[in-house]
Design an enzyme around this catalytic site. Structure first.
Site, PDB file in Angstrom:
ATOM      1  N   LEU A 243       0.849  -1.189   0.000  1.00 26.95           N
ATOM      2  CA  LEU A 243       0.000   0.000   0.000  1.00 26.95           C
ATOM      3  C   LEU A 243       0.886   1.240   0.000  1.00 26.95           C
ATOM      4  O   LEU A 243       1.465   1.605   1.024  1.00 26.95           O
ATOM      5  CB  LEU A 243      -0.925  -0.013   1.225  1.00 26.95           C
ATOM      6  CG  LEU A 243      -1.941  -1.161   1.245  1.00 26.95           C
ATOM      7  CD1 LEU A 243      -2.661  -1.207   2.574  1.00 26.95           C
ATOM      8  CD2 LEU A 243      -2.931  -1.009   0.095  1.00 26.95           C
ATOM      9  N   GLU A 244       0.994   1.879  -1.148  1.00 26.12           N
ATOM     10  CA  GLU A 244       1.956   2.967  -1.307  1.00 26.12           C
ATOM     11  C   GLU A 244       1.382   4.332  -0.973  1.00 26.12           C
ATOM     12  O   GLU A 244       2.056   5.344  -1.127  1.00 26.12           O
ATOM     13  CB  GLU A 244       2.525   2.931  -2.731  1.00 26.12           C
ATOM     14  CG  GLU A 244       3.241   1.621  -2.998  1.00 26.12           C
ATOM     15  CD  GLU A 244       3.869   1.523  -4.373  1.00 26.12           C
ATOM     16  OE1 GLU A 244       3.922   2.554  -5.062  1.00 26.12           O
ATOM     17  OE2 GLU A 244       4.308   0.425  -4.728  1.00 26.12           O
ATOM     18  N   ASN A 245       0.143   4.352  -0.516  1.00 22.65           N
ATOM     19  CA  ASN A 245      -0.461   5.613  -0.095  1.00 22.65           C
ATOM     20  C   ASN A 245      -0.696   5.640   1.408  1.00 22.65           C
ATOM     21  O   ASN A 245      -1.552   6.355   1.899  1.00 22.65           O
ATOM     22  CB  ASN A 245      -1.788   5.827  -0.842  1.00 22.65           C
ATOM     23  CG  ASN A 245      -1.573   5.942  -2.343  1.00 22.65           C
ATOM     24  OD1 ASN A 245      -0.806   6.774  -2.800  1.00 22.65           O
ATOM     25  ND2 ASN A 245      -2.233   5.079  -3.107  1.00 22.65           N
TER      26      ASN A 245
END
Length: 572
Positions: A397-399
């Site tokens: 999950l890059e956010n």
């Protein structure tokens, strides 16, 4: 990870992060207690609360001003606004005594904020925090050299980022000769003590910040077991299925507060979690693309045997908060059917490989922000495991993620799946710069069931290593000095992997040749083939390496897996 057709992965570059020993201390246990300070200790900083404007302070490029709101205490605080070419550095020269220890602290709010001291005559120190909407105390300590009579303390922000606020700066220790601001009073007892995640041998605790506190002591059944700088701690070394009572106190140079109200927590029973039974000691992870973005289109059966863990990228969010599903892109994968996909997974597993479903990617929108979405996440991932035969889950999950509820979700999944569950993570470099970051917190929270964290050491720009020095991506030093943060921050060496693109097409920046990956692994495991940075000790159990992606690797003739795979599997 990038799923956009025909374009390499790109991410917004973030400001440099500093790994803070003070933050790491918030999770390190069985630390030696800190005794009460001498009554002679004073705050050697002048105009520490900015009540006299910027008197005694110098700010670069006219960046600082005294404001009446927001303030932490009193009627004024510092506001400093960085510009594109200026980091709003505000300094004060403080008189100190040689061969003495001082606690440097400040309350900060707003944008990225750094606090440090130079000219100590020994080891200069610094700490930092990302942008924060509430007042937060930064704290660190330093010892002066045999001839040091003054040090420079500083605050600064980051280039082009939001303004920061600072108040109540303290350089607490022996009087350096100039007197000082009034010494603090004994802080109040902490409130809000809560027990969080538990394992068979640990309990995580958190509590509210106490004004004027510079540290906290943690008590288990009346005995002090840790001294920490932040407002959380994980108490380890506990017995399974046992109830414990915990309390905390707040400390500063004036003394220690009364104990907080007690909270009771019971450790889990034994027999849970294993983090991927059946994997080799040193493993290679590769992401398999469930889409066509110009890399070689593959079936799972096409993935080379060098890959021990195959992460299927990606699951898709549903309209139910936290829940995910998986949609095989049969059209984009030349007619690859779900039945073939399932059969290929079984064949890989028969060959000793693990196949996990990856959640997120650069454009992933899965959000786990409360108990309901955590339950939805666990239930839906477990359903995918049953449907397709996945061995576990990868968190990409890059956010950002919420460590409280992602921990809850993964523990719920572990309870359903059992001890053979594989849990991998692929955070960006900024996510693993500090143990206070959400990803790092989550990894430590589930350390007993976590398989490996393969940090993406690319698309990062320059970052700071565990030694506080700046390193540029694409070098052995970048890989080793940043991996060192995790190794010294609480993860087991077997849970640390190096994530790199398989070819220049696989990322916007940070590609290195397979030889550089091999050299970095040697440096971490054996202290050989290092660059200018060398870890303080060898970590022979370091897990291995990861790449984005098996498809880009295939497009480059499998050069990455042929080299790195052979090297990893030859490690003792």
């Amino acid at each position: 990870m990038d799923r956009a057709p025909g374009t390499p992965g790109t991410r917004r570059l973030r400001p440099l992060g500093i790994w803070s020993g003070a933050v790491t201390a918030a999770l390190a246990l069985s630390l030696a207690g800190t005794g009460q300070a001498s009554a002679a200790d004073v705050n050697n900083a002048k105009n520490a609360g900015f009540e006299a404007g910027l008197s005694n302070w110098t700010c670069s490029a006219g960046s600082g001003t005294a404001v009446s709101s927001p303030v932490h205490a009193g009627t004024a605080a510092l506001k400093a606004a960085p510009a594109g070419q200026d980091n709003a550095r505000c300094t004060q020269t403080v008189a100190v005594r040689p061969n003495s220890t001082y606690t440097l602290s400040a309350w900060v709010q707003g944008g990225y904020t750094y606090l440090g001291a130079t000219g100590t005559g020994t080891t200069d120190v610094s700490t930092w925090t990302p942008d924060t909407t509430a007042w937060k105390q930064l704290s660190t300590t330093f010892t002066t050299g045999s001839s040091t009579t003054s040090v420079t303390v500083y605050l600064h922000g980051w280039y082009g980022q939001a303004a920061y606020y600072a108040d109540d700066v303290s350089v607490s220790g022996p009087d350096g000769g100039g007197g000082g601001d009034p010494a603090p009073t004994v802080p109040a007892a902490p409130a809000g003590l809560t027990a969080g995640a538990t394992t068979s041998s640990s309990v995580s605790l958190s509590w509210n910040t106490v004004t004027n506190a510079t540290g906290y002591n943690v008590y288990r059944d009346g005995t002090k077991v840790a001294s920490v700088a932040g407002t959380s701690a994980t108490v380890t070394g506990l017995t399974a299925s046992t109830a414990y009572s915990f309390q905390v106190t707040a400390t500063n140079v004036a003394g220690e507060s009364a104990k907080s109200a007690a909270v009771t927590a019971t450790t889990a029973g034994t027999g849970g979690g294993g983090g991927g039974t059946g994997l080799p000691k040193h493993a290679v992870t590769g992401y398999w693309q469930n889409f066509n973005n110009g890399a070689t289109v593959q079936k799972i059966s096409d993935v080379p045997a060098a890959y021990d863990i195959i992460a299927v990228a990606f699951a898709d969010a549903t309209t139910t908060p936290g829940a995910v599903t998986f949609n095989l892109d049969s059209a984009g994968l030349n007619g690859y059917t779900a039945d073939q996909f399932k059969a290929d997974i079984r064949a890989k597993q028969a060959a000793g490989k693990k196949v996990v479903i990856s959640i997120g990617g650069e454009k992933g929108t899965v959000s786990v922000g409360d108990s309901a979405s955590a339950a939805n996440f666990a239930n839906s991932v477990y359903s995918l495991m049953q449907t397709y035969g996945f061995d576990g889950v990868d968190i990409d999950l890059e956010n950002g993620l919420n460590p409280t509820y992602m921990t809850q979700a993964l523990r719920a999944l572990s309870a359903k799946a059992g001890p053979d569950l594989v849990i991998t993570m692929a955070p960006q470099t900024i996510d693993m710069q500090s143990t206070s970051a959400g990803y790092f917190k989550t990894a430590l929270n589930i350390k007993d069931i976590l398989t490996v964290v393969n940090t993406q050491y690319y698309n990062s720009g320059a970052m700071l290593g565990c030694d506080g020095k700046v390193y540029s991506q694409g070098t052995v030093d970048f890989l080793t000095a940043l991996a060192c943060i995790q190794l010294e921050g609480g993860l087991a060496p077997s849970q640390v992997g190096l994530g790199l693109p398989a070819s220049p097409s696989g990322a916007g920046g940070g590609y290195v040749s397979p030889t550089v990956v091999d050299n970095a692994l040697d440096c971490l495991a054996k202290l050989t083939n290092c660059g200018s940075f060398k870890p303080s000790k060898a970590y022979p159990d370091v897990r291995g390496a990861m790449t984005w992606s098996t498809n880009w690797d295939a497009a480059a003739g499998n050069a990455w897996s042929n080299s790195v795979g052979a090297h990893v599997h030859a490690m003792p």
